[in-house]
Design a protein around this motif. Structure first.
Motif, mmCIF file in Angstrom:
data_model
loop_
_atom_site.group_PDB
_atom_site.id
_atom_site.type_symbol
_atom_site.label_atom_id
_atom_site.label_comp_id
_atom_site.label_asym_id
_atom_site.label_seq_id
_atom_site.Cartn_x
_atom_site.Cartn_y
_atom_site.Cartn_z
ATOM 1 N N GLN A 1 81.341 -41.728 34.701
ATOM 2 C CA GLN A 1 81.735 -42.862 33.856
ATOM 3 C C GLN A 1 80.578 -43.170 32.927
ATOM 4 O OE1 GLN A 1 83.189 -46.479 35.880
ATOM 5 N NE2 GLN A 1 83.047 -47.487 33.885
ATOM 6 N N VAL A 2 80.866 -43.740 31.769
ATOM 7 C CA VAL A 2 79.817 -43.948 30.769
ATOM 8 C C VAL A 2 79.516 -45.446 30.604
ATOM 9 C CG1 VAL A 2 79.124 -43.455 28.389
ATOM 10 C CG2 VAL A 2 80.581 -41.820 29.611
ATOM 11 N N ILE B 1 76.383 -50.460 30.404
ATOM 12 C CA ILE B 1 76.278 -49.103 30.943
ATOM 13 C C ILE B 1 76.872 -49.131 32.348
ATOM 14 C CG2 ILE B 1 74.590 -47.384 31.770
ATOM 15 C CD1 ILE B 1 72.883 -48.198 29.310
ATOM 16 N N ALA B 2 77.652 -48.110 32.697
ATOM 17 C CA ALA B 2 78.286 -48.090 34.026
ATOM 18 C C ALA B 2 77.214 -48.077 35.111
ATOM 19 C CB ALA B 2 79.175 -46.858 34.138
ATOM 20 N N PRO B 3 77.470 -48.706 36.271
ATOM 21 C CA PRO B 3 76.488 -48.695 37.365
ATOM 22 C C PRO B 3 76.191 -47.251 37.788
ATOM 23 C CG PRO B 3 78.379 -50.097 37.887
ATOM 24 C CD PRO B 3 78.693 -49.437 36.595
ATOM 25 N N PRO B 4 74.934 -46.957 38.224
ATOM 26 C CA PRO B 4 74.531 -45.580 38.547
ATOM 27 C C PRO B 4 75.517 -44.821 39.440
ATOM 28 C CG PRO B 4 72.678 -47.076 38.794
ATOM 29 C CD PRO B 4 73.852 -47.917 38.434
ATOM 30 N N ASP B 5 76.107 -45.511 40.424
ATOM 31 C CA ASP B 5 77.054 -44.842 41.326
ATOM 32 C C ASP B 5 78.310 -44.364 40.625
ATOM 33 O OD1 ASP B 5 75.569 -45.026 43.523
ATOM 34 O OD2 ASP B 5 76.828 -46.504 44.584
ATOM 35 N N VAL C 1 78.230 -43.327 37.354
ATOM 36 C CA VAL C 1 77.904 -42.261 36.386
ATOM 37 C C VAL C 1 77.813 -40.949 37.162
ATOM 38 C CG1 VAL C 1 76.418 -41.620 34.435
ATOM 39 C CG2 VAL C 1 76.590 -44.013 35.099
ATOM 40 N N THR C 2 78.807 -40.682 37.953
ATOM 41 C CA THR C 2 78.859 -39.501 38.816
ATOM 42 C C THR C 2 80.294 -38.976 38.804
ATOM 43 O OG1 THR C 2 79.487 -40.855 40.721
ATOM 44 C CG2 THR C 2 77.130 -40.455 40.427
ATOM 45 N N PRO C 3 80.490 -37.689 39.139
ATOM 46 C CA PRO C 3 81.856 -37.161 39.181
ATOM 47 C C PRO C 3 82.752 -37.967 40.124
ATOM 48 C CG PRO C 3 80.269 -35.373 39.333
ATOM 49 C CD PRO C 3 79.483 -36.649 39.385
ATOM 50 N N LEU C 4 82.217 -38.313 41.278
ATOM 51 C CA LEU C 4 82.994 -39.049 42.260
ATOM 52 C C LEU C 4 83.336 -40.460 41.769
ATOM 53 C CD1 LEU C 4 83.627 -37.677 44.964
ATOM 54 C CD2 LEU C 4 82.174 -39.410 46.046
ATOM 55 N N GLY C 5 82.334 -41.094 41.164
ATOM 56 C CA GLY C 5 82.515 -42.450 40.634
ATOM 57 C C GLY C 5 83.609 -42.485 39.585
ATOM 58 N N LEU C 6 83.605 -41.485 38.703
ATOM 59 C CA LEU C 6 84.613 -41.455 37.636
ATOM 60 C C LEU C 6 85.995 -41.157 38.211
ATOM 61 C CD1 LEU C 6 85.457 -41.593 34.671
ATOM 62 C CD2 LEU C 6 84.770 -39.211 34.409
ATOM 63 N N LYS C 7 86.053 -40.211 39.141
ATOM 64 C CA LYS C 7 87.353 -39.858 39.739
ATOM 65 C C LYS C 7 87.955 -41.084 40.434
ATOM 66 C CE LYS C 7 90.145 -36.331 41.079
ATOM 67 N NZ LYS C 7 90.300 -35.032 41.647
ATOM 68 N N ARG C 8 87.096 -41.808 41.158
ATOM 69 C CA ARG C 8 87.530 -43.048 41.826
ATOM 70 C C ARG C 8 88.106 -44.029 40.800
ATOM 71 N NH1 ARG C 8 82.557 -43.761 44.985
ATOM 72 N NH2 ARG C 8 81.815 -44.833 43.153
ATOM 73 N N LYS C 9 87.390 -44.158 39.688
ATOM 74 C CA LYS C 9 87.802 -45.099 38.642
ATOM 75 C C LYS C 9 89.161 -44.698 38.075
ATOM 76 C CE LYS C 9 86.826 -48.456 35.740
ATOM 77 N NZ LYS C 9 86.623 -49.804 36.250
ATOM 78 N N VAL C 10 89.305 -43.411 37.720
ATOM 79 C CA VAL C 10 90.564 -42.937 37.130
ATOM 80 C C VAL C 10 91.717 -43.183 38.104
ATOM 81 C CG1 VAL C 10 91.824 -40.894 36.303
ATOM 82 C CG2 VAL C 10 89.447 -41.249 35.612
ATOM 83 N N GLU C 11 91.500 -42.832 39.373
ATOM 84 C CA GLU C 11 92.566 -42.994 40.365
ATOM 85 C C GLU C 11 92.943 -44.465 40.535
ATOM 86 O OE1 GLU C 11 91.808 -39.068 43.168
ATOM 87 O OE2 GLU C 11 90.845 -40.960 43.699
ATOM 88 N N SER C 12 91.926 -45.333 40.645
ATOM 89 C CA SER C 12 92.261 -46.741 40.894
ATOM 90 C C SER C 12 92.911 -47.364 39.655
ATOM 91 C CB SER C 12 91.046 -47.539 41.351
ATOM 92 O OG SER C 12 90.135 -47.670 40.291
ATOM 93 N N GLU C 13 92.506 -46.924 38.467
ATOM 94 C CA GLU C 13 93.114 -47.477 37.252
ATOM 95 C C GLU C 13 94.549 -46.976 37.061
ATOM 96 O OE1 GLU C 13 91.081 -50.261 36.304
ATOM 97 O OE2 GLU C 13 91.127 -49.501 34.246
ATOM 98 N N ILE C 14 94.826 -45.733 37.471
ATOM 99 C CA ILE C 14 96.210 -45.225 37.402
ATOM 100 C C ILE C 14 97.084 -46.128 38.268
ATOM 101 C CG2 ILE C 14 97.756 -43.341 38.127
ATOM 102 C CD1 ILE C 14 95.673 -41.338 37.195
ATOM 103 N N LYS C 15 96.582 -46.421 39.472
ATOM 104 C CA LYS C 15 97.356 -47.257 40.413
ATOM 105 C C LYS C 15 97.528 -48.676 39.874
ATOM 106 C CE LYS C 15 96.529 -45.094 44.843
ATOM 107 N NZ LYS C 15 95.151 -44.727 45.234
ATOM 108 N N LYS C 16 96.458 -49.203 39.258
ATOM 109 C CA LYS C 16 96.504 -50.580 38.770
ATOM 110 C C LYS C 16 97.506 -50.736 37.617
ATOM 111 C CE LYS C 16 93.689 -53.867 36.196
ATOM 112 N NZ LYS C 16 92.365 -54.234 35.712
ATOM 113 N N TRP C 17 97.471 -49.783 36.647
ATOM 114 C CA TRP C 17 98.251 -49.979 35.431
ATOM 115 C C TRP C 17 99.699 -49.515 35.528
ATOM 116 C CZ3 TRP C 17 96.729 -53.426 32.152
ATOM 117 C CH2 TRP C 17 95.372 -53.732 32.076
ATOM 118 N N ALA C 18 99.975 -48.548 36.415
ATOM 119 C CA ALA C 18 101.348 -48.001 36.463
ATOM 120 C C ALA C 18 102.412 -49.098 36.626
ATOM 121 C CB ALA C 18 101.459 -46.941 37.550
#
Ligand code: ASP
Length: 329
Positions: free
Chosen positions: A123-124, A295-299, A301-318
């Protein structure tokens, strides 16, 4: 004794070794040519601004030019699809925003699989948004805006960057909470949309502070509220939309970086290091702070952090998108 099976095993072992060696050489040498940072919206907008800021220190870190390219249209899905289908070598990188998580609910036929066609770099930023209007709109605050919309519901126009853009999402939430549909004017990005707000050709726009703050501070637009639950440090006297009656109204435009699925881990790790280097750059930090972009929190700015974000946002907005009835066939 059957000699064919062991021979087959040796051949596939050698194949695996050659494959791994070429992968690590590829990663070590990466990048071997300029890296293209694909932005899904027009030049001059907030996503473009973040990409151009990052491209300077990333070029320094990677030792190859990072070129920003705007691949516009269909709310960012054309750019996402371009990167999803690109060679797995890390030379085409996507900088997308929250739209990557809203597209699965908005588009019935997405040409890519959001969770399986990308490598997640990190995440950026998190960018708050503001609801602004053209300066000559006869409504200088939220209360006056509501009265104006009620009287002029057929002629008020709301700009956005196309279906799936965060400006469209914000506008959709705004109009559905008001219960008054407004005429939406789609642009290729909110860079050109804000040009029309400044020129008085369109009435309203919900956009990131990245794009709006300088015009707000120069008093070139009317400001009706912010889309965060808490007031912004850069606009402490400006009430949030939530405070002004739109209960729970919150839209934050976060950005993330991606490569195509199958890009070697070492290449993705180098890109992640380049991203972290860019986010630690003094000029980048100062400019983002000026724009109230976090700036996104250090945790994260990682592949896992971004994947978590994408997944939770898909669930939130659907469910929100479904309830709004927005759907693109
Ligand atoms: N802010 C835009 C949006 O509404 C995108 C952009 O131009 O960066 O999604």
């Amino acid at each position: 004794m059957n000699m064919i099976k062991p021979l087959k095993n040796v051949v596939s072992f050698i194949g695996l070794v050659i494959f791994s060696i070429s992968f690590s050489i590829q990663a070590e040498e990466y990048p071997t040519k300029p890296v293209t940072l694909v932005v899904p919206f027009a030049a001059g907008g907030p996503t473009d601004a973040v990409a151009r800021l990052l491209s300077v220190p990333m070029t320094k870190f990677l030792g190859q030019t990072v070129i920003v390219e705007n691949t516009v249209g269909a709310g960012g899905t054309i750019a996402a699809n371009r990167v999803a289908k690109s060679p797995k070598d890390g030379h085409l990188v996507l900088l997308h925003h929250i739209g990557i998580s809203t597209a699965p609910a908005l588009y019935s036929k997405l040409p890519y699989d959001t969770l399986n066609d990308f490598e997640y770099i990190g995440q950026v930023v998190n960018a708050p948004m503001t609801l602004i209007g053209r300066k000559n709109l006869p409504a200088t605050n939220y209360k006056e805006l509501l009265a104006y919309i009620q009287k002029n519901r057929d002629k008020v126009t709301l700009a956005n960057a196309g279906p799936g853009a965060v400006s469209q999402l914000c506008g959709m939430l705004f109009t559905s909470q008001l219960g008054i549909p407004l005429t939406q004017i789609p642009y290729k990005g909110t860079g050109p949309a804000i040009t029309d707000i400044l020129g008085g050709q369109v009435d309203l726009l919900c956009d990131q502070t990245t794009n709006t703050l300088s015009h707000i501070k120069a008093d070139k637009v009317n400001l009706y509220g912010t889309t965060t639950l808490k007031r912004l440090s850069s606009l402490p006297n400006v009430p949030t939309l939530n405070e002004q009656g739109l209960k729970g109204f919150e839209v934050v435009a976060w950005h993330g970086m991606y490569t195509s699925k199958g890009t070697p881990t070492a290449v993705n790790e180098k890109l992640n290091a380049a991203l972290k280097f860019a986010l630690a750059d003094t000029d980048v930090k100062a400019r983002l702070a000026e724009l109230n972009v976090e700036i996104a929190p250090p945790d994260d700015v990682t592949p896992l952090g971004l994947k978590r974000k994408v997944e939770s946002e898909i669930k939130k907005w659907a469910p929100i998108i479904k309830a709004s009835g927005s759907y693109i066939d």
